[in-house]
Design an enzyme around this catalytic site. Structure first.
Site, PDB file in Angstrom:
ATOM      1  N   GLY A  50       0.777  -1.233   0.000  1.00 16.70           N
ATOM      2  CA  GLY A  50       0.000   0.000   0.000  1.00 16.70           C
ATOM      3  C   GLY A  50       0.806   1.279   0.000  1.00 16.70           C
ATOM      4  O   GLY A  50       0.637   2.152  -0.853  1.00 16.70           O
ATOM      5  N   GLU A 101       5.979 -12.240  -2.171  1.00 15.10           N
ATOM      6  CA  GLU A 101       5.589 -12.038  -3.555  1.00 15.10           C
ATOM      7  C   GLU A 101       4.074 -12.170  -3.670  1.00 15.10           C
ATOM      8  O   GLU A 101       3.454 -12.960  -2.953  1.00 15.10           O
ATOM      9  CB  GLU A 101       6.269 -13.055  -4.477  1.00 15.10           C
ATOM     10  N   SER A 150      -1.387  -4.181   4.848  1.00 18.07           N
ATOM     11  CA  SER A 150      -1.569  -5.152   5.924  1.00 18.07           C
ATOM     12  C   SER A 150      -0.365  -5.191   6.854  1.00 18.07           C
ATOM     13  O   SER A 150       0.714  -4.697   6.525  1.00 18.07           O
ATOM     14  CB  SER A 150      -1.791  -6.545   5.323  1.00 18.07           C
ATOM     15  N   ASP A 265      -5.098   2.421  -3.556  1.00 17.33           N
ATOM     16  CA  ASP A 265      -3.875   3.148  -3.200  1.00 17.33           C
ATOM     17  C   ASP A 265      -3.778   4.458  -3.977  1.00 17.33           C
ATOM     18  O   ASP A 265      -3.336   5.481  -3.440  1.00 17.33           O
ATOM     19  CB  ASP A 265      -2.646   2.287  -3.496  1.00 17.33           C
TER      20      ASP A 265
END
Length: 327
Positions: A50, A101, A150, A265
């Site tokens: 983010g 990833e 997160s 975002d």
């Protein structure tokens, strides 16, 4: 390897914190089926997470930025190289485990998108302390701190409350965009909280079937002092804004979607850039909707084009005031 600091001539306007960055890999296939090997055509690599996405897009929109994130292993090295190639100044906090990833497959036959997201590396208490120190140092002189994404394993769910407390001490507004425990354990001090309906539902612990329910829940977070303002992103339906003074509804800009990754975002980035220009919250949210629409036009998590954002801003409908009836 130690901490690395990108040289800057002046303090950044926007400092972003990404606790769980990712190497975003995007590919495509004709058909996605269970059990069968899926032969993918090519791969695109982008730096993800983010806060990193917010920094990249805020830079495109003309803001000075600095991104702070942990990175480890070969995947972390590649994320750093990609962030550097994007022109984003950053501070890397080295960690032992490799950066995660994330893998996205676009199915050509249906237009559907399949997204696979790994949990991420475990961060030690020392790693967390160094990240907080980096934020404290970078926030001095900044206009906004954005914490987005997160929390990885090993990080307590109240970590973003610690970030909020830190921002309060250095008198820099915090913009927060997260989910799960990282969101539900935030109690106070956020300037602007951006949430989806699912995330808002997690916060208040009840179903939010109608727009009135959603606005009432957002207003509840404002009344509790969690945030000065709450923006609820509704995807193709637009967004809602709640503050202590007013509630507003915003319509979306209809676009043909190439990829939905990173649209939220982009919305956060543009809202923060608007606020840094001393725009009102209303105009900043309109800017955010324009950027989110522009991001839908890009492959993978490639940054949207500034010209597209400016063009869409010209057609984002004006906000409508909405009354909220409290129970």
């Amino acid at each position: 390897m130690g901490e690395r600091v990108a040289d800057e001539m002046r303090p950044p306007t926007v400092v972003t914190l990404t606790m769980n960055p990712a190497l975003d890999i995007t590919s495509e296939a004709d058909v996605v089926r269970p059990t069968d090997k899926i032969r993918c055509a090519g791969a695109r690599y982008d730096p993800g997470g983010g806060g990193i996405n917010v920094a990249r897009i805020a830079l495109v929109l003309g803001a000075s930025v600095s991104a702070i994130f942990p990175a480890g292993g070969a995947s972390g090295d590649l994320v750093c190289r990609l962030v550097r190639d994007a022109g984003v100044p950053f501070r890397r906090i080295d960690i032992t485990e490799p950066t995660r990833e994330s893998f996205t497959v676009n199915e050509r036959s249906s237009g559907k998108q399949y997204r696979f997201v790994l949990p991420g590396p475990r961060l030690s208490i020392a790693d967390q302390a160094r990240l907080l120190d980096a934020v404290r140092h970078a926030a001095t002189g900044a206009a906004f701190v954005v914490a987005s994404g997160s929390l990885p394993p090993g990080v307590p769910p109240d970590f973003y409350q610690r970030v909020s407390d830190l921002c309060g001490k250095v008198d820099v507004p915090l913009v927060l965009d997260t989910s799960g425990g990282g969101l539900t354990h935030v109690r106070s001090g956020v300037f602007l909280l951006k949430a989806s309906v699912r995330e808002l539902r997690e916060c208040v612990g009840r179903e939010l079937a109608t727009e009135a329910d959603q606005l009432a829940a957002a207003s509840e977070l404002v009344d509790r002092g969690v945030a000065h303002a709450v923006v609820v992103s509704l995807g193709s339906q637009g967004a809602l804004l709640a503050t202590a003074q007013h509630r507003q509804r915003f319509s979306a800009v209809p676009v043909r979607t190439v990829s939905g990754v990173g649209a939220g975002d982009a919305m956060v980035a543009a809202m923060v850039v608007g606020l840094s220009r001393d725009w009102s919250l209303t105009e900043s949210v309109r800017f955010g909707i324009a950027a989110g629409a522009a991001m839908l036009l890009t492959p993978g998590t490639a940054a949207c084009a500034r010209d597209d954002v400016e063009r869409f801003l010209g057609i984002v409908p004006r906000a409508e005031d909405v009354n909220v009836i409290r129970a």
